[in-house]
Scaffold this motif. Structure first.
Motif, short mmCIF file in Angstrom:
data_model
loop_
_atom_site.label_atom_id
_atom_site.label_comp_id
_atom_site.label_asym_id
_atom_site.label_seq_id
_atom_site.Cartn_x
_atom_site.Cartn_y
_atom_site.Cartn_z
N HIS A 1 3.45 -4.85 2.47
CA HIS A 1 4.39 -3.79 2.80
C HIS A 1 3.51 -2.54 2.91
CE1 HIS A 1 8.59 -2.26 1.92
NE2 HIS A 1 7.83 -1.07 2.42
N ILE A 2 3.66 -1.64 4.05
CA ILE A 2 2.94 -0.51 3.91
C ILE A 2 3.90 0.73 3.89
CG2 ILE A 2 1.63 1.32 5.35
CD1 ILE A 2 -0.07 -1.14 6.46
N VAL B 1 1.11 -6.60 -5.88
CA VAL B 1 -0.20 -5.62 -6.20
C VAL B 1 -0.09 -4.69 -5.26
CG1 VAL B 1 -2.62 -5.48 -6.36
CG2 VAL B 1 -1.42 -7.72 -7.32
N ASP B 2 0.61 -3.37 -6.03
CA ASP B 2 0.59 -2.12 -4.91
C ASP B 2 -0.74 -1.23 -5.13
OD1 ASP B 2 2.28 0.89 -5.34
OD2 ASP B 2 2.10 -0.30 -3.13
N PHE C 1 0.91 -1.10 0.02
CA PHE C 1 0.03 -0.08 0.04
C PHE C 1 1.10 1.23 -0.08
CE2 PHE C 1 -2.30 -3.29 1.75
CZ PHE C 1 -3.55 -3.17 1.04
N ASN C 2 0.71 2.24 -1.04
CA ASN C 2 1.48 3.28 -1.16
C ASN C 2 2.96 3.06 -1.53
OD1 ASN C 2 0.28 5.77 -1.34
ND2 ASN C 2 1.16 6.33 0.74
N LEU C 3 3.25 1.89 -1.80
CA LEU C 3 4.66 1.67 -2.16
C LEU C 3 5.18 2.67 -3.34
CD1 LEU C 3 7.09 0.48 -0.90
CD2 LEU C 3 6.50 -1.60 -2.26
N ASP C 4 4.15 2.90 -4.23
CA ASP C 4 4.94 3.95 -5.42
C ASP C 4 5.42 5.03 -4.71
OD1 ASP C 4 2.13 4.59 -4.61
OD2 ASP C 4 1.82 5.83 -6.49
N LYS C 5 5.12 5.38 -3.58
CA LYS C 5 5.47 6.84 -3.22
C LYS C 5 7.06 6.64 -2.51
CE LYS C 5 1.58 9.15 -3.40
NZ LYS C 5 0.72 8.31 -4.08
N ALA C 6 7.59 5.33 -2.58
CA ALA C 6 8.77 5.09 -2.13
C ALA C 6 9.77 5.59 -3.02
CB ALA C 6 9.14 3.84 -1.82
#
Length: 465
Positions: free
Chosen positions: A293-294, A188-189, A166-171
């Motif tokens: 993974h959050i 699956v993000d 969740f929200n891993l595209d912001k890393a």
């Protein structure tokens, strides 16, 4: 909630990327299968958890004002610090709810990182190893390794992806791909804001989905000789889309994305709060997701770290974290497991919370912030038989130097050892090796080669008491 159609769900590739699936679309074209895997050292994985939830405090929380509190010239005067245990002090202002949950956590205060910049540090968190650009393309994310290892354990009713984020595209590195592993082990993000806008299919839409799938199956059968030329790539993507179809037909999936107003308020009504609610819903659905993974981004406060007038500061981020993470742990600790009603979801889930490194101790820098610091930083562990109330490892009076490592080794534990701990909890041999990678270089689940030589690859067993 408004009923949605197939076209509403995924009208375009861009929409798929917005909701999730970035890991799939960046999956390596060099996937190999079957794997030539062999056991490494003789270890005994614990197998004490069904699930692992990794909460990344992305950008690095200041450890000397959070879980290894050290009063220093840069400490704000309003933190209201008090003891919550014999060796642990916390700010009532920053963590008013989490302090009441600390009896569930083992705190390791002696971690050290190889890295000290965000992209490399967050790559390290996702893969469990240092970035080597020569081989980066073939290195899988930890979650993809877990998905591959746990595939034989999946039940017929398991439609949810084994690995979700969740929200891993912001890393900084985004959601990393499967590397040399097939795309079916992709993350699956989920973008939390997009996901809760509705994912329900009514009966008519389900019928349409099934009819389109039957038509696609007939077309593929007619084109079988031509498609065979695409080899394992086509088979892997076929497998993914079949999984997606089964998922959309499972009523537990849209139910997992329903959020009550009272939950939204209790979790803080933020993106990370929504991520935590969805992670809770996915785990309590018991639909087959075993690694989550959050990502909670935004903590990189080189400037005005304690300035309330700044648009982003540690006051704001700590409040977001406190509401989201505390509520998540509370709910996991009070929700009965579907696999064993005598246990809670927290009993069967190892929860880990940490940053990629710490922040400089002592006085603030000349921009009233704190910079990156990799020599000491903490991690929190709860659930799955870990012993709450433990404080492991000790630093000096400034939080700058490790005095006690908190485990069986003289070396400080590293992210490799956190990964070993998570794999062990899931019953996975963390010393296993893959010998037929595209480069020919042996891939070890937990790499013993550190920045300056061989490092211990043990799990952090002391979190269990």
């Amino acid at each position: 909630m408004k009923t949605r159609t197939i076209g509403d769900l995924f009208p375009s590739r861009r929409e798929l990327l917005r909701l999730g699936g970035a890991g799939l679309l960046s999956a390596s074209v060099d996937a190999i299968w079957p794997l030539d895997s062999r056991a490494g050292a003789r270890v005994a994985p614990r197998g004490n958890a069904r699930n692992v939830l990794f909460f990344e405090i992305s950008g690095a929380v200041s450890h000397v004002e959070s879980f290894d509190f050290k009063e220093n010239p840069g400490t704000p005067r309003d933190l209201d610090v008090h003891k919550v245990g014999p060796d642990l002090s916390m700010s009532r202002l920053l963590f008013p709810r989490l302090e009441k949950q600390m009896h569930r956590f083992a705190v390791v205060r002696s971690l050290r990182s190889h890295e000290e910049v965000h992209f490399r540090g967050q790559y390290y968190v996702q893969t469990g190893r240092q970035l080597n650009v020569a081989f980066a393309r073939e290195i899988p994310a930890i979650g993809s390794v877990i998905a591959m290892e746990l595939e034989p354990r999946r039940r017929p009713e398991d439609t949810f992806p084994t690995y979700m984020s969740f929200n891993l595209d912001k890393a900084f590195p985004g959601a990393l791909s499967t590397g040399f592993l097939p795309p079916r082990f992709s993350v699956v993000d989920i973008n939390p804001e997009a996901a809760v806008k509705g994912m329900k299919l009514d009966d008519k839409a389900v019928e349409l989905l099934q009819e389109r799938w039957r038509l696609l199956s007939r077309l593929k059968e007619a084109e079988r000789p031509r498609l065979a030329a695409y080899g394992t790539q086509m088979a892997s993507y076929d497998s993914f889309y079949d999984t997606a179809r089964r998922l959309l037909e499972d009523q537990r999936w849209p139910a997992a994305f329903l959020i009550r107003d009272e939950d939204r308020k209790r979790y803080g009504n933020t993106a990370v709060g929504t991520s935590a609610i969805l992670a809770r819903n996915v785990l309590t659905s018991d639909g087959g997701t075993r690694y989550i993974h959050i990502c909670h981004p935004g903590w990189d406060h080189h400037v005005q770290i304690w300035d309330r007038k700044a648009s982003s500061n540690h006051y704001v981020l700590c409040a977001e974290f406190d509401a989201a993470f505390s509520s998540l742990v509370e709910d996991l600790a009070t929700t009965p497991s579907k696999a064993d009603p005598n246990r809670t979801v927290l009993d069967e889930t190892l929860v880990v919370a940490m940053s990629e490194f710490g922040r400089t101790p002592g006085a603030l820098n000349n921009m009233a912030g704190r910079d990156h610091y990799n020599r000491c930083f903490p991690a929190l562990f709860a659930g799955a038989g870990s012993k709450g109330g433990l404080v492991l490892g000790r630093t000096d009076s400034e939080g700058a130097k490790c005095l006690e490592t908190g485990w069986s080794r003289r070396d400080q534990p590293r992210i490799e050892n956190v990964v070993a701990t998570m794999l062990s909890a899931l019953g996975i041999d963390w010393t296993k090796e893959i010998h037929n990678t595209p480069s020919g270089r042996t891939y070890t689940y937990v790499d013993p080669l550190g920045a300056n030589g061989i490092i211990p690859t043990d799990e952090i067993a002391t979190i269990y008491g």
